[in-house]
Design a protein around this motif. Structure first.
Motif, PDB file in Angstrom:
ATOM      1  N   ILE A   1       0.861  -1.183   0.000  1.00  0.00           N
ATOM      2  CA  ILE A   1       0.000   0.000   0.000  1.00  0.00           C
ATOM      3  C   ILE A   1       0.898   1.234   0.000  1.00  0.00           C
ATOM      4  CG2 ILE A   1      -1.897   1.200   1.134  1.00  0.00           C
ATOM      5  CD1 ILE A   1      -2.520  -1.692   0.229  1.00  0.00           C
ATOM      6  N   ASP A   2       0.926   1.948  -1.109  1.00  0.00           N
ATOM      7  CA  ASP A   2       1.781   3.128  -1.189  1.00  0.00           C
ATOM      8  C   ASP A   2       1.294   4.223  -0.242  1.00  0.00           C
ATOM      9  OD1 ASP A   2       3.349   1.897  -3.030  1.00  0.00           O
ATOM     10  OD2 ASP A   2       2.877   3.234  -4.702  1.00  0.00           O
ATOM     11  N   ALA A   3       2.236   4.901   0.379  1.00  0.00           N
ATOM     12  CA  ALA A   3       1.921   5.992   1.301  1.00  0.00           C
ATOM     13  C   ALA A   3       1.757   7.285   0.508  1.00  0.00           C
ATOM     14  CB  ALA A   3       3.017   6.129   2.346  1.00  0.00           C
ATOM     15  N   ASN A   4       0.704   7.332  -0.300  1.00  0.00           N
ATOM     16  CA  ASN A   4       0.485   8.487  -1.168  1.00  0.00           C
ATOM     17  C   ASN A   4       0.285   9.763  -0.354  1.00  0.00           C
ATOM     18  OD1 ASN A   4      -1.325   6.050  -2.665  1.00  0.00           O
ATOM     19  ND2 ASN A   4       0.185   7.099  -3.938  1.00  0.00           N
ATOM     20  N   GLU A   5       1.065  10.785  -0.650  1.00  0.00           N
ATOM     21  CA  GLU A   5       0.877  12.088  -0.027  1.00  0.00           C
ATOM     22  C   GLU A   5      -0.343  12.754  -0.649  1.00  0.00           C
ATOM     23  OE1 GLU A   5       2.371  13.771   2.432  1.00  0.00           O
ATOM     24  OE2 GLU A   5       3.611  12.024   2.899  1.00  0.00           O
ATOM     25  N   PRO A   6      -1.255  13.289   0.144  1.00  0.00           N
ATOM     26  CA  PRO A   6      -2.446  13.912  -0.439  1.00  0.00           C
ATOM     27  C   PRO A   6      -2.101  15.183  -1.201  1.00  0.00           C
ATOM     28  CG  PRO A   6      -2.358  14.334   1.913  1.00  0.00           C
ATOM     29  CD  PRO A   6      -1.251  13.356   1.614  1.00  0.00           C
ATOM     30  N   TYR A   7      -2.878  15.449  -2.239  1.00  0.00           N
ATOM     31  CA  TYR A   7      -2.720  16.691  -2.993  1.00  0.00           C
ATOM     32  C   TYR A   7      -3.296  17.855  -2.202  1.00  0.00           C
ATOM     33  CZ  TYR A   7      -1.627  13.749  -7.033  1.00  0.00           C
ATOM     34  OH  TYR A   7      -1.045  12.848  -7.888  1.00  0.00           O
ATOM     35  N   ILE A   8      -2.912  19.051  -2.609  1.00  0.00           N
ATOM     36  CA  ILE A   8      -3.476  20.251  -1.978  1.00  0.00           C
ATOM     37  C   ILE A   8      -4.374  21.001  -2.958  1.00  0.00           C
ATOM     38  CG2 ILE A   8      -1.598  20.512  -0.325  1.00  0.00           C
ATOM     39  CD1 ILE A   8      -0.422  22.674  -2.143  1.00  0.00           C
ATOM     40  N   THR A   9      -4.442  20.530  -4.202  1.00  0.00           N
ATOM     41  CA  THR A   9      -5.299  21.164  -5.203  1.00  0.00           C
ATOM     42  C   THR A   9      -6.219  20.122  -5.821  1.00  0.00           C
ATOM     43  OG1 THR A   9      -3.760  20.809  -7.049  1.00  0.00           O
ATOM     44  CG2 THR A   9      -3.499  22.836  -5.764  1.00  0.00           C
ATOM     45  N   GLY A  10      -7.378  20.579  -6.254  1.00  0.00           N
ATOM     46  CA  GLY A  10      -8.334  19.682  -6.881  1.00  0.00           C
ATOM     47  C   GLY A  10      -7.838  19.115  -8.185  1.00  0.00           C
ATOM     48  N   SER A  11      -7.055  19.877  -8.932  1.00  0.00           N
ATOM     49  CA  SER A  11      -6.563  19.386 -10.218  1.00  0.00           C
ATOM     50  C   SER A  11      -5.654  18.180 -10.031  1.00  0.00           C
ATOM     51  CB  SER A  11      -5.815  20.495 -10.956  1.00  0.00           C
ATOM     52  OG  SER A  11      -4.709  20.973 -10.190  1.00  0.00           O
ATOM     53  N   GLY A  12      -4.858  18.175  -8.966  1.00  0.00           N
ATOM     54  CA  GLY A  12      -4.017  17.017  -8.686  1.00  0.00           C
ATOM     55  C   GLY A  12      -4.845  15.802  -8.334  1.00  0.00           C
ATOM     56  N   TYR A  13      -5.843  15.997  -7.489  1.00  0.00           N
ATOM     57  CA  TYR A  13      -6.720  14.895  -7.077  1.00  0.00           C
ATOM     58  C   TYR A  13      -7.495  14.310  -8.251  1.00  0.00           C
ATOM     59  CZ  TYR A  13     -10.809  12.595  -5.011  1.00  0.00           C
ATOM     60  OH  TYR A  13     -11.803  11.704  -4.689  1.00  0.00           O
ATOM     61  N   LEU A  14      -7.878  15.144  -9.211  1.00  0.00           N
ATOM     62  CA  LEU A  14      -8.713  14.696 -10.325  1.00  0.00           C
ATOM     63  C   LEU A  14      -7.908  14.188 -11.514  1.00  0.00           C
ATOM     64  CD1 LEU A  14     -11.387  17.545 -10.230  1.00  0.00           C
ATOM     65  CD2 LEU A  14     -11.682  15.167  -9.478  1.00  0.00           C
ATOM     66  N   ALA A  15      -6.596  14.206 -11.420  1.00  0.00           N
ATOM     67  CA  ALA A  15      -5.753  13.738 -12.531  1.00  0.00           C
ATOM     68  C   ALA A  15      -5.812  12.218 -12.663  1.00  0.00           C
ATOM     69  CB  ALA A  15      -4.312  14.191 -12.307  1.00  0.00           C
ATOM     70  N   ASP A  16      -5.559  11.723 -13.891  1.00  0.00           N
ATOM     71  CA  ASP A  16      -5.492  10.278 -14.118  1.00  0.00           C
ATOM     72  C   ASP A  16      -4.336   9.685 -13.311  1.00  0.00           C
ATOM     73  OD1 ASP A  16      -7.415  10.922 -15.941  1.00  0.00           O
ATOM     74  OD2 ASP A  16      -6.297  10.302 -17.719  1.00  0.00           O
ATOM     75  N   PHE A  17      -4.490   8.424 -12.890  1.00  0.00           N
ATOM     76  CA  PHE A  17      -3.410   7.750 -12.171  1.00  0.00           C
ATOM     77  C   PHE A  17      -3.615   6.241 -12.252  1.00  0.00           C
ATOM     78  CE2 PHE A  17      -6.773   7.799  -9.067  1.00  0.00           C
ATOM     79  CZ  PHE A  17      -6.587   6.654  -8.305  1.00  0.00           C
ATOM     80  N   PRO A  18      -2.535   5.449 -12.073  1.00  0.00           N
ATOM     81  CA  PRO A  18      -2.676   3.989 -12.042  1.00  0.00           C
ATOM     82  C   PRO A  18      -3.186   3.536 -10.676  1.00  0.00           C
ATOM     83  CG  PRO A  18      -0.371   4.577 -11.787  1.00  0.00           C
ATOM     84  CD  PRO A  18      -1.122   5.864 -12.024  1.00  0.00           C
TER      85      PRO A  18
END
Length: 314
Positions: free
Chosen positions: A225-242
């Motif tokens: 389980i990767d320790a993903n650091e949360p984004y601080i902007t909505g654009s980062g959160y809404l970006a495509d990801f694996p």
């Protein structure tokens, strides 16, 4: 004899027969070590002849399990055979790791397609008993533009599918700090992270697989389980990801990115009210983790929040 060592600030903990001094029974995958020993030991092999099972546990992380040979020099082939039988039995039982206490205990999360899923995730994330007003969207643009609120307590959810299988749930929630500010100091407790919830999802998948496919259960237990650091902007959160990927060492990793705005930060004073105290998560589902473990799906699926994202079964 079984031993479990857990390095922590209080020093190593050593458990004999499934018990730890002062801390009660130790459980591995929901089973006490003493019970596990009784089930795993082959007929005619007393527990004191069994191999040593050692688990090194790091707080909030998976544990690595090691089998240390208890065979002494000159041991008989029968002793060796019995020892290998024990190890095989443990693997067959699906005891591939000791999951963190917060992941291995508590009621199961609701089904990912249920509107109550993100309600429960909110409770877990903010350590609260409060029920938010949930909206489950069936179109991605509505989810993208939604903003959760503390007063009234509104949270939002959308489910991503691959065919008819739900593979990811996205939740927009409130931070513990914002709930305390709105409803009092006892309204919420410790703030947890998206990866914390994913570890709970992993534990549920492993528990399910242990009943039907021990080999797949061991694979699921080994997922990182990767320790993903949360984004601080909505654009980062809404970006495509694996949602998952296979690392160069062959290990399968699970991603659970999110967004977090620290309501207690001085920066909050300068932010619009609609973005204060937000806590968002993208979470893999139990179904998806099980499909990865059984080989029904392969790691590397990229998820998206574009307008035509598959948010209903197809």
């Amino acid at each position: 004899m079984f031993y479990l060592s857990a390095p922590d600030p209080a020093g190593p903990r050593r458990i004999h027969g499934g018990y730890c001094s002062g801390d009660g029974p130790i459980r591995v995958m929901g089973m006490s070590l003493s019970r596990m020993a009784a089930m795993a030991s082959p007929p005619g092999l007393p527990n004191h002849d069994a191999d040593i099972l050692m688990a090194e546990v790091w707080p909030g992380r998976q544990a690595a399990i090691y089998w240390l040979s208890a065979i002494q020099a000159g041991s008989s082939p029968m002793r060796f055979t019995r020892t290998m039988h024990l190890i095989t039995s443990l693997i067959t039982l699906g005891v591939a790791l000791a999951l963190p206490a917060e992941a291995a205990t508590g009621a199961r999360l609701p089904a990912p397609t249920s509107a109550s899923f993100c309600v429960e995730v909110q409770k877990v994330m903010a350590s609260t008993a409060m029920d938010g007003n949930i909206t489950l969207f069936t179109d991605m643009p509505s989810y993208r533009h939604s903003k959760p609120a503390a007063e009234p307590f509104n949270i939002y959810q959308v489910v991503t599918y691959r065919g008819s299988e739900p593979v990811m749930v996205s939740c927009k929630m409130k931070t513990a700090a914002h709930l305390r500010a709105a409803y009092g100091p006892k309204a919420a407790g410790k703030q947890l992270t998206c990866p914390d919830v994913t570890r709970r999802v992993q534990a549920e998948a492993v528990a399910d697989l242990r009943l039907t496919d021990p080999v797949a259960a061991a694979k699921a237990a080994a997922f990182v389980i990767d320790a993903n650091e949360p984004y601080i902007t909505g654009s980062g959160y809404l970006a495509d990801f694996p949602l998952s990927y296979r690392a160069p060492d062959g290990a399968i990793h699970l991603n659970s990115p999110g967004l977090f705005q620290d309501y207690d930060s001085w920066i909050t004073w300068f932010l619009p009210a609609k973005v204060q105290g937000q806590s968002y998560c993208h979470l893999p589902t139990v179904d998806y983790v099980k499909s990865l473990a059984t080989g029904a799906m392969q790691p590397g699926m990229v998820v998206t929040t574009v307008d035509d994202a598959p948010v209903t079964p197809r």
